[in-house]
Write an enzyme that holds these catalytic residues in place. Sequence first.
Site, PDB file in Angstrom:
ATOM      1  N   LYS A  60       0.812  -1.216   0.000  1.00  0.00           N
ATOM      2  CA  LYS A  60       0.000   0.000   0.000  1.00  0.00           C
ATOM      3  C   LYS A  60       0.850   1.274   0.000  1.00  0.00           C
ATOM      4  O   LYS A  60       0.390   2.329  -0.414  1.00  0.00           O
ATOM      5  CB  LYS A  60      -0.963   0.011   1.191  1.00  0.00           C
ATOM      6  CG  LYS A  60      -1.937  -1.159   1.212  1.00  0.00           C
ATOM      7  CD  LYS A  60      -2.698  -1.280  -0.093  1.00  0.00           C
ATOM      8  CE  LYS A  60      -3.684  -2.414  -0.163  1.00  0.00           C
ATOM      9  NZ  LYS A  60      -3.156  -3.754   0.096  1.00  0.00           N
ATOM     10  N   TYR A 274     -13.250 -14.086   1.365  1.00  0.00           N
ATOM     11  CA  TYR A 274     -12.133 -13.189   1.646  1.00  0.00           C
ATOM     12  C   TYR A 274     -11.710 -13.370   3.108  1.00  0.00           C
ATOM     13  O   TYR A 274     -12.542 -13.293   4.002  1.00  0.00           O
ATOM     14  CB  TYR A 274     -12.586 -11.749   1.398  1.00  0.00           C
ATOM     15  CG  TYR A 274     -11.591 -10.699   1.847  1.00  0.00           C
ATOM     16  CD1 TYR A 274     -10.373 -10.557   1.195  1.00  0.00           C
ATOM     17  CD2 TYR A 274     -11.881  -9.849   2.915  1.00  0.00           C
ATOM     18  CE1 TYR A 274      -9.460  -9.591   1.602  1.00  0.00           C
ATOM     19  CE2 TYR A 274     -10.983  -8.879   3.320  1.00  0.00           C
ATOM     20  CZ  TYR A 274      -9.774  -8.752   2.664  1.00  0.00           C
ATOM     21  OH  TYR A 274      -8.883  -7.809   3.064  1.00  0.00           O
ATOM     22  N   TYR A 300      -3.567 -12.498   1.654  1.00  0.00           N
ATOM     23  CA  TYR A 300      -3.180 -12.173   0.273  1.00  0.00           C
ATOM     24  C   TYR A 300      -1.998 -13.029  -0.199  1.00  0.00           C
ATOM     25  O   TYR A 300      -2.136 -13.908  -1.041  1.00  0.00           O
ATOM     26  CB  TYR A 300      -2.805 -10.689   0.169  1.00  0.00           C
ATOM     27  CG  TYR A 300      -3.897  -9.734   0.544  1.00  0.00           C
ATOM     28  CD1 TYR A 300      -4.857  -9.360  -0.386  1.00  0.00           C
ATOM     29  CD2 TYR A 300      -3.969  -9.183   1.823  1.00  0.00           C
ATOM     30  CE1 TYR A 300      -5.862  -8.460  -0.052  1.00  0.00           C
ATOM     31  CE2 TYR A 300      -4.969  -8.288   2.166  1.00  0.00           C
ATOM     32  CZ  TYR A 300      -5.910  -7.930   1.225  1.00  0.00           C
ATOM     33  OH  TYR A 300      -6.896  -7.048   1.558  1.00  0.00           O
TER      34      TYR A 300
HETATM   35  C1  LIG Z   1      -3.913  -4.955  -0.201  1.00  0.00           C
HETATM   36  C2  LIG Z   1      -2.969  -6.081  -0.209  1.00  0.00           C
HETATM   37  C3  LIG Z   1      -2.806  -6.888  -1.351  1.00  0.00           C
HETATM   38  C4  LIG Z   1      -3.628  -6.747  -2.583  1.00  0.00           C
HETATM   39  O1  LIG Z   1      -3.369  -5.593  -3.305  1.00  0.00           O
HETATM   40  P1  LIG Z   1      -4.516  -4.941  -4.192  1.00  0.00           P
HETATM   41  O2  LIG Z   1      -3.865  -3.836  -4.859  1.00  0.00           O
HETATM   42  O3  LIG Z   1      -5.585  -4.526  -3.209  1.00  0.00           O
HETATM   43  O4  LIG Z   1      -5.032  -5.977  -5.105  1.00  0.00           O
HETATM   44  C5  LIG Z   1      -1.849  -7.882  -1.317  1.00  0.00           C
HETATM   45  N1  LIG Z   1      -1.121  -8.103  -0.215  1.00  0.00           N
HETATM   46  C6  LIG Z   1      -1.252  -7.366   0.900  1.00  0.00           C
HETATM   47  C7  LIG Z   1      -0.418  -7.696   2.069  1.00  0.00           C
HETATM   48  C8  LIG Z   1      -2.183  -6.332   0.936  1.00  0.00           C
HETATM   49  O5  LIG Z   1      -2.316  -5.609   2.061  1.00  0.00           O
END
Ligand SMILES: *Cc1c(COP(=O)(O)O)cnc(C)c1O
Length: 342
Positions: A60, A274, A300
């Site tokens: 992010k 999710y 993720y």
């Molecule tokens: C938000 C996030 C993602 C996914 O990224 P997006 O751009 O939202 O698809 C992947 N890994 C982590 C650790 C995240 O916080």
Amino acid sequence: MPDHLNQLDAALAAYPRADLLEGPTPIQKLARLSRLPELNGCNLYVKRDDLTGLGGGGNKLRKLEFLLGEALAENADTLVTWGGFQSNHARLTAAVAARHGLACELILTPSAVRTDNDFCHNGNVLLDGLFGAKVHRLSRGVTPDSYATELVAKLKQQGKKPFVMPLGGSSPRGSLGYAACAAEILHQADALDLQFDRIIVPNGSAGTHSGLLAGMTLAGCATKIVGYSVLASEEQAMATTLEKTRQTLHLLDSNATLNEGTINVDGSERGDAYGAPTEAMLEAVRLLASHEGLLTDPVYGGKAFAGLLAAVRRGDYPAGSHLLFVMTGGLPGLFAYRSAFD
Ligand SMILES: *Cc1c(COP(=O)(O)O)cnc(C)c1O
């Protein structure tokens, strides 16, 4: 350096950007894992986007470089965003606000599948408080965007200048952060004299995947990007990624066109929902930790790495392939999922 890459670098330079990364993140080879016979001779590499210093790090921050650039250009004094209790985006928005002396208001929603004490109080949400953010915990059923609209109106009445960050930071502006990452990867691959056959990413709010693809497209690079969807269904994530990639590409070059066939989304690792743990995610997190000393998150990276492992074990990639997995951070999430690893 190819002309296209110069064009991408120049297009990115047109947007205000705050420096939150302090330099490129490393690309490293997973030497021990790559030697496992079950991985069929594939060379696995990681792009260490978890190694970004501010606020515990993670993907992010790349989006926040462009979003904060936009917020500062508008003289904002308060950052507002929303996400789940364990939102990495919320945590990093709070850290960035602290670093820049801005106020931060986070609207956090409960999870449908995780209600235990660690999930509700440890991990990211613990850090939000340390960074000094004001946390609004919504009850189930309250929609965060309507809550945000009211909160923003209230802040304006108080004379504040709020700037609203989109979910996951994944507006086209935010996604430019990953177009910049595409340029960074191409510069590094050039220096390493390597060509990656695939780039593998998790796909949540799709800004990471879309930004990378927009950047690679503008740079004229045909390396396939595979996104493992962890939030939306495969079909929905495909549609979102297509739309976001087009919008991001448009910011970089209004004449550029996108071939729809370059969108690769795989929904096979999402599991029930999710944030719901899967056996494959637990195995992938443990394998990377025990063989390389590297940490991925359960929501993720763990699921996306599980997808990469499954593809490599199935023999989807020929021996000698160079596969780059983007490590997106999210380490605090592990502490929120303690019970899943018991
Ligand atoms: C938000 C996030 C993602 C996914 O990224 P997006 O751009 O939202 O698809 C992947 N890994 C982590 C650790 C995240 O916080």
